[in-house]
Design an enzyme around this catalytic site. Structure first.
Site, PDB file in Angstrom:
ATOM      1  N   GLU A 297     -10.708  -5.394   9.949  1.00 43.26           N
ATOM      2  CA  GLU A 297     -10.068  -4.422   9.062  1.00 43.26           C
ATOM      3  C   GLU A 297     -10.656  -4.520   7.656  1.00 43.26           C
ATOM      4  O   GLU A 297     -10.846  -5.622   7.137  1.00 43.26           O
ATOM      5  CB  GLU A 297      -8.570  -4.718   9.010  1.00 43.26           C
ATOM      6  CG  GLU A 297      -7.802  -3.778   8.111  1.00 43.26           C
ATOM      7  CD  GLU A 297      -6.310  -4.069   8.097  1.00 43.26           C
ATOM      8  OE1 GLU A 297      -5.924  -5.247   7.975  1.00 43.26           O
ATOM      9  OE2 GLU A 297      -5.528  -3.113   8.201  1.00 43.26           O
TER      10      GLU A 297
ATOM     11  N   GLU B   1       4.635  -4.256  12.216  1.00 42.25           N
ATOM     12  CA  GLU B   1       3.615  -3.208  12.012  1.00 42.25           C
ATOM     13  C   GLU B   1       2.464  -3.891  11.284  1.00 42.25           C
ATOM     14  O   GLU B   1       2.578  -4.183  10.093  1.00 42.25           O
ATOM     15  CB  GLU B   1       4.164  -2.068  11.141  1.00 42.25           C
ATOM     16  CG  GLU B   1       5.360  -1.339  11.711  1.00 42.25           C
ATOM     17  CD  GLU B   1       4.988  -0.325  12.775  1.00 42.25           C
ATOM     18  OE1 GLU B   1       3.793  -0.244  13.143  1.00 42.25           O
ATOM     19  OE2 GLU B   1       5.898   0.367  13.236  1.00 42.25           O
ATOM     20  N   LEU B   2       1.373  -4.142  12.003  1.00 37.53           N
ATOM     21  CA  LEU B   2       0.335  -5.015  11.433  1.00 37.53           C
ATOM     22  C   LEU B   2      -0.954  -4.254  11.154  1.00 37.53           C
ATOM     23  O   LEU B   2      -0.952  -3.043  11.012  1.00 37.53           O
ATOM     24  CB  LEU B   2       0.138  -6.218  12.358  1.00 37.53           C
ATOM     25  CG  LEU B   2       1.444  -6.951  12.720  1.00 37.53           C
ATOM     26  CD1 LEU B   2       1.181  -8.110  13.656  1.00 37.53           C
ATOM     27  CD2 LEU B   2       2.184  -7.432  11.483  1.00 37.53           C
TER      28      LEU B   2
ATOM     29  N   CYS C 142      -3.152   1.638   6.705  1.00 37.10           N
ATOM     30  CA  CYS C 142      -3.269   0.859   7.950  1.00 37.10           C
ATOM     31  C   CYS C 142      -3.917   1.637   9.086  1.00 37.10           C
ATOM     32  O   CYS C 142      -4.704   1.084   9.841  1.00 37.10           O
ATOM     33  CB  CYS C 142      -1.904   0.342   8.373  1.00 37.10           C
ATOM     34  SG  CYS C 142      -0.680   1.634   8.599  1.00 37.10           S
TER      35      CYS C 142
ATOM     36  N   GLY D  72       2.635  -5.597   7.444  1.00 34.32           N
ATOM     37  CA  GLY D  72       1.676  -6.351   6.654  1.00 34.32           C
ATOM     38  C   GLY D  72       0.522  -6.791   7.535  1.00 34.32           C
ATOM     39  O   GLY D  72       0.251  -6.190   8.574  1.00 34.32           O
TER      40      GLY D  72
ATOM     41  N   ASN E 167       0.798  -1.243   0.000  1.00 32.59           N
ATOM     42  CA  ASN E 167       0.000   0.000   0.000  1.00 32.59           C
ATOM     43  C   ASN E 167       0.821   1.280   0.000  1.00 32.59           C
ATOM     44  O   ASN E 167       0.446   2.248  -0.658  1.00 32.59           O
ATOM     45  CB  ASN E 167      -1.014  -0.019   1.156  1.00 32.59           C
ATOM     46  CG  ASN E 167      -0.371  -0.053   2.510  1.00 32.59           C
ATOM     47  OD1 ASN E 167       0.677  -0.663   2.703  1.00 32.59           O
ATOM     48  ND2 ASN E 167      -0.986   0.600   3.462  1.00 32.59           N
TER      49      ASN E 167
END
Ligand code: NAD
Length: 478
Positions: free
Chosen positions: A378, A244-245, A278, A222, A147
């Site tokens: 999400e 970093e999710l 995110c 991801g 992204n």
């Protein structure tokens, strides 16, 4: 394009390639190697060789090189931004802006490098010293999503290089081209061979990188399932991880809020990059007295956003692929079936210029209830769920009733209430009364299942360093 490792272009040992497509039309624009474990091993070996020199390079020289790379990025932002535009489908101005903004992060990391110090314990006996220093962790594997492929790589690469670590990166299958161009650019700018290697391939290649015994740290951005799999695999060789999710970030709009400002910020932020973002606003809790008034303002703004057709201009591009698109469709269908009101969007855009891509107009789902998928999972698409609440406290309770904890947003003119809500949010970053892009010199990351560790600024650099305690003894001559 080929892969970039050890300062040059390399095909996969198997000779296999995979296509890269233009999400606006579905047309194949290039191919990249389908790398496998052998290619991962080759890139890691190149990084390990580079580490032996790079860890000894004085900080001032590392800073000079990283700043030179940042300037090269700014100079080449139109060229690399054009590659990103073609592989991601986001309109060109936003792609060029991503490259330029990422260059600024490199500068900040470079400046943090000049402020790193060792410490010495006081009170040692004569002829003894205890020095606490920090060593670079070693070879780093950076795995990135589609992204914001360049920004999210710079979160990792800039910090690693300043700390003294080489990087092997695996970009997303969807967006490898811009990362490959950047590696070539940095090498041409003077970054020594082996410090920034790019391997291309699917999940299996990522797994091979994570399982390899040589790297000492995995920096991953991801999805939550991939992050959990990586954390479990990294534990096998006790590698450090930064994760970093995903996010499912909530905004609370209080009855006294500036509704125009709230609607503007939520629309801008919730639909940026077609919702493939995110820490976007994914769900809204609005105090009942201003519920309908806010819905009106949101709907007016959402309907004004335009979709950029293949080869044309507009505010938002398509979603990157059918898998990502399916989540939006599924959440909208689920909300409809459970009786929600669709205020804007809701149906795939079709017709000339749109049929070749997965286009979803900005979608607002009002009267959403806690069981609806849009309020629980999400979306990673341009869909926002909205629910009325009876008090700010109820809004906060619902906002925190989530396994995610990436970001939170609060709108109220009452500063004391705003502070209480911000402090009560279980999230790595919280915004009050406006939503600016996350700043480069403060920590960024998530709580709960949204991740582990922090990136950016000083906080990002130190996560690539290991403490080391030196106990020194000598015979005092005096
Ligand atoms: P993804 O998890 O499907 O893939 C990301 C990368 O991981 C790809 O390069 C993929 O090939 C690789 N990968 C997948 N499984 C792997 C495994 N088991 N081992 C090693 N590598 C593996 O994510 P995506 O669809 O590309 O991106 C969307 C997700 O990224 C969303 O969930 C979003 O919230 C998250 N994201 C988080 C942040 C953040 O800072 N918290 C920022 C951007 C995106």
């Amino acid at each position: 394009m080929d892969m970039f490792m050890d300062g040059g272009w390399v095909a996969a040992q198997s000779g296999q390639v995979m296509p890269v497509t233009d999400p606006t039309s579905g047309a194949v624009i290039d191919t990249v190697p389908m790398g496998q474990a052998a290619d991962a091993g080759r890139a890691i070996a190149s990084a390990a060789r580079a580490f032996e020199n790079w860890k000894r390079v004085p900080m001032a020289e590392r800073v000079r090189l990283v700043k030179a790379c940042a300037q090269a990025m700014r100079d080449q932002a139109p060229r690399i931004g054009a590659a990103l535009n073609r592989e991601l489908g986001r309109p060109l101005p936003g792609c060029i802006a991503e490259i330029a903004s990422s260059a600024n992060l490199l500068d900040i990391y470079a400046e943090e490098g000049l402020r790193l110090y060792a410490t010495q314990a006081l009170g040692s006996a004569p002829g003894e010293r205890i020095v606490v220093t920090r060593d670079p962790v070693g070879v780093v594997v950076a795995i990135t999503p589609f992204n914001y492929p360049i920004t999210l790589l710079m979160f990792k690469l800039g910090a690693a290089l300043i700390a003294g670590c080489p990087v092997v990166t695996k970009p997303s299958e969807d967006t490898p081209l811009s990362t490959l161009l950047l590696a070539e650019l940095f090498h041409a700018t003077g970054l020594p061979a082996g410090l920034f290697n790019v391997v291309t391939g699917a999940r299996e290649l990522g797994e091979a990188l994570v399982a390899h015994p040589v790297p000492r740290k995995i920096a991953f951005t991801g999805s939550v399932p991939a992050g959990k799999a990586i954390a479990a695999a990294a534990a096998g060789t006790m590698k450090r991880v930064t994760l970093e999710l995903g996010g499912h970030s909530a905004a609370i709009v209080c009855a006294d809020a500036d509704l125009d400002k709230a609607a503007e910020a939520i629309t801008r932020h919730g639909f940026a990059n077609s919702g493939q973002f995110c820490y976007r606003v994914n769900r809204l809790y609005v105090e009942r007295p201003v519920y309908e008034a806010l819905l009106d303002r949101l709907a007016t703004r959402a309907r004004k956003l335009t979709l950029a057709p293949a080869g044309g201009e507009g505010d938002l591009g398509p979603l990157v692929n059918a898998r990502i698109f399916a989540t939006s469709e599924q959440q909208i269908a689920d909300a409809r079936a459970r009786g929600a009101r669709i205020l804007a969007g809701g149906d795939r855009a079709t017709g000339p210029g749109y049929d070749g891509g997965c286009y979803m107009p900005p979608t607002l789902i009002a009267d959403a209830t806690p069981e609806m998928l849009v309020m629980r999972e999400e979306t990673f698409g341009p869909v926002i769920g909205i629910a009325p609440v009876d008090s700010p406290a109820e809004g906060l309770r619902l906002a925190n009733d989530s396994r995610f904890g990436l970001a939170g947003f609060v709108f109220t003119r009452d500063l004391a209430l705003g502070m209480a809500l911000c402090e009560g949010f279980e999230a790595g970053s919280v915004w009050l009364n406006d939503i600016q892009r996350a700043s480069h010199h403060v920590p960024f990351g998530g709580m709960k299942e949204s991740g582990l560790g922090r990136e950016k600024g000083r906080y990002g650099v130190v996560s690539y360093l290991e403490y080391k305690t030196l106990y020194l003894s000598w015979e005092p001559p005096l």
